[in-house]
Write an enzyme that holds these catalytic residues in place. Structure first.
Site, PDB file in Angstrom:
ATOM      1  N   ASP A 277       0.450   3.786   1.621  1.00 27.71           N
ATOM      2  CA  ASP A 277       0.360   4.424   2.945  1.00 27.71           C
ATOM      3  C   ASP A 277       1.748   4.740   3.520  1.00 27.71           C
ATOM      4  O   ASP A 277       2.622   3.876   3.560  1.00 27.71           O
ATOM      5  CB  ASP A 277      -0.402   3.469   3.889  1.00 27.71           C
ATOM      6  CG  ASP A 277      -0.859   4.166   5.164  1.00 27.71           C
ATOM      7  OD1 ASP A 277       0.011   4.695   5.895  1.00 27.71           O
ATOM      8  OD2 ASP A 277      -2.071   4.180   5.416  1.00 27.71           O
TER       9      ASP A 277
ATOM     10  N   CYS B 191       0.850  -1.187   0.000  1.00 25.70           N
ATOM     11  CA  CYS B 191       0.000   0.000   0.000  1.00 25.70           C
ATOM     12  C   CYS B 191       0.888   1.241   0.000  1.00 25.70           C
ATOM     13  O   CYS B 191       1.989   1.244   0.545  1.00 25.70           O
ATOM     14  CB  CYS B 191      -0.911   0.020   1.224  1.00 25.70           C
ATOM     15  SG  CYS B 191      -2.077   1.419   1.190  1.00 25.70           S
TER      16      CYS B 191
ATOM     17  N   ARG C  79       2.705   5.036   6.405  1.00 29.50           N
ATOM     18  CA  ARG C  79       3.042   4.354   7.666  1.00 29.50           C
ATOM     19  C   ARG C  79       3.559   2.933   7.451  1.00 29.50           C
ATOM     20  O   ARG C  79       3.842   2.237   8.432  1.00 29.50           O
ATOM     21  CB  ARG C  79       1.812   4.346   8.584  1.00 29.50           C
ATOM     22  CG  ARG C  79       1.323   5.731   8.947  1.00 29.50           C
ATOM     23  CD  ARG C  79      -0.077   5.690   9.509  1.00 29.50           C
ATOM     24  NE  ARG C  79      -1.051   5.208   8.524  1.00 29.50           N
ATOM     25  CZ  ARG C  79      -2.348   5.056   8.781  1.00 29.50           C
ATOM     26  NH1 ARG C  79      -2.822   5.325   9.977  1.00 29.50           N
ATOM     27  NH2 ARG C  79      -3.164   4.629   7.835  1.00 29.50           N
TER      28      ARG C  79
ATOM     29  N   CYS D 271      -6.357   0.246   6.681  1.00 27.29           N
ATOM     30  CA  CYS D 271      -6.105   0.770   5.330  1.00 27.29           C
ATOM     31  C   CYS D 271      -7.243   1.709   4.898  1.00 27.29           C
ATOM     32  O   CYS D 271      -8.411   1.302   4.817  1.00 27.29           O
ATOM     33  CB  CYS D 271      -5.974  -0.378   4.341  1.00 27.29           C
ATOM     34  SG  CYS D 271      -5.539   0.163   2.680  1.00 27.29           S
TER      35      CYS D 271
ATOM     36  N   HIS E 251      -2.258  -3.707   5.056  1.00 22.40           N
ATOM     37  CA  HIS E 251      -2.172  -3.319   6.470  1.00 22.40           C
ATOM     38  C   HIS E 251      -3.551  -3.046   7.047  1.00 22.40           C
ATOM     39  O   HIS E 251      -4.437  -2.566   6.339  1.00 22.40           O
ATOM     40  CB  HIS E 251      -1.286  -2.081   6.627  1.00 22.40           C
ATOM     41  CG  HIS E 251      -1.832  -0.858   5.952  1.00 22.40           C
ATOM     42  ND1 HIS E 251      -2.448   0.158   6.647  1.00 22.40           N
ATOM     43  CD2 HIS E 251      -1.901  -0.502   4.644  1.00 22.40           C
ATOM     44  CE1 HIS E 251      -2.841   1.083   5.791  1.00 22.40           C
ATOM     45  NE2 HIS E 251      -2.538   0.711   4.568  1.00 22.40           N
TER      46      HIS E 251
HETATM   47 CO    CO Z   1      -3.542   1.317   2.875  1.00 18.28          CO
END
Ligand code: CO
Length: 215
Positions: free
Chosen positions: A44, A42, A46, A101, A98
Site C-alpha cells: 500500500d 503491505c 500509504r 488494508c 495496516h
Molecule cells: Co494493505
C-alpha cells in the site's frame, strides 16, 4: 511536468540536500549495507516504511507485498528472508500491516478478483481459523480490523515456522519477530505480537529438530 518527471527532479533535490547535510552520507553506503531490521510490509502506497519510521537508506531491508503475507512457497519473500537473516544477520524481523488494508477487505468478500484470488486465499484461511471471534464483532469495520490484526499475527507465526528463522534462533539467538499494525488515520504504529528467539510455537509440529547446515 509529467508525474514521473517530477520524481526524477525531486530525487536530484533530495540527493543534494542529503549531501549538504552530511557530505559522507552516500559514500558510507556504497560498499556495504548493515541494516538491523527486515521489514515485511503491505505494498500500500500509504504505508512507506522509511518515511513512517524516520529511517534512512541503509537502515531497513524491505520486502512488500499485498497484505504483508509470509507464504511458504513464495520464493521472492523466502529469498529476502534468507538473505536478511543469514547474510545481513538482522536482529529483528517486523511484519507491519495496516488498518484499512484493501487486500484483507477483499479477502473478506465473496467477490472474484482474478489472479489475486490465489494470494488472498491465504487471508481467507486466517479468517476461517478465527471465524467465531471475528463474526461476533458488531460492525463490518470492526470485523475487518480484527482480521487485519489476526492476519499480521499469523504472518509472524509463519516466519517462526520457517527453517530459516529456526536455524538462526539455534545459531545466534536472533532475530526477534514482531507484528505491528499502522493506523492510516493518525500515522501511529501499534505493536501487536512479539516472538523471542527460541520461543515455543503455537504447535510443536512446526518445530524442526534436525536443522543442519543445509536446512
Ligand atoms: Co494493505
Amino acid at each position: 511536468m509529467k508525474v514521473y518527471e517530477k520524481l526524477l527532479q525531486d530525487n536530484k533535490k533530495w540527493a543534494l540536500d542529503k549531501t549538504d547535510q552530511d557530505p559522507g552520507f552516500f559514500n558510507r553506503l556504497v560498499d556495504i549495507q548493515r541494516p538491523k531490521i527486515l521489514w515485511i510490509g503491505c505494498a500500500d502506497s500509504r504505508v512507506p516504511p522509511n518515511e513512517i519510521t524516520q529511517t534512512n537508506p541503509g537502515d531497513i531491508f524491505i520486502h512488500r507485498n499485498v497484505a504483508n503475507l509470509v507464504v511458504h512457497t513464495d520464493m521472492n519473500m523466502l529469498s529476502v528472508l534468507q538473505y536478511a537473516v543469514e547474510v545481513l544477520e538482522v536482529q529483528h524481523v517486523i511484519v507491519c500491516g495496516h488498518y484499512g488494508c484493501g487486500g484483507v477487505k477483499a479477502a473478506m468478500t465473496n467477490s472474484s478478483f482474478g489472479l489475486i484470488n490465489k494470494w488472498l486465499r491465504n487471508i481467507k484461511d486466517v479468517y476461517r481459523y478465527h471465524q467465531r471471534e471475528i463474526d461476533a464483532l458488531a460492525s463490518q469495520n470492526e470485523q475487518v480490523d480484527r482480521l487485519i490484526e489476526l492476519n499480521i499475527e499469523e504472518q509472524v507465526y509463519n516466519l517462526a515456522k520457517t527453517s530459516i528463522i529456526q536455524k538462526a534462533w539455534k545459531r545466534r539467538k536472533a532475530p526477534h519477530l514482531h507484528g505491528w499494525v499502522y493506523r492510516l488515520e493518525d500515522g501511529i504504529i501499534h505493536p501487536l505480537k512479539e516472538i523471542s528467539p527460541g520461543e515455543a510455537l503455537d504447535h510443536a509440529i512446526y518445530e524442526y529438530d534436525n536443522l543442519g547446515d543445509d536446512a
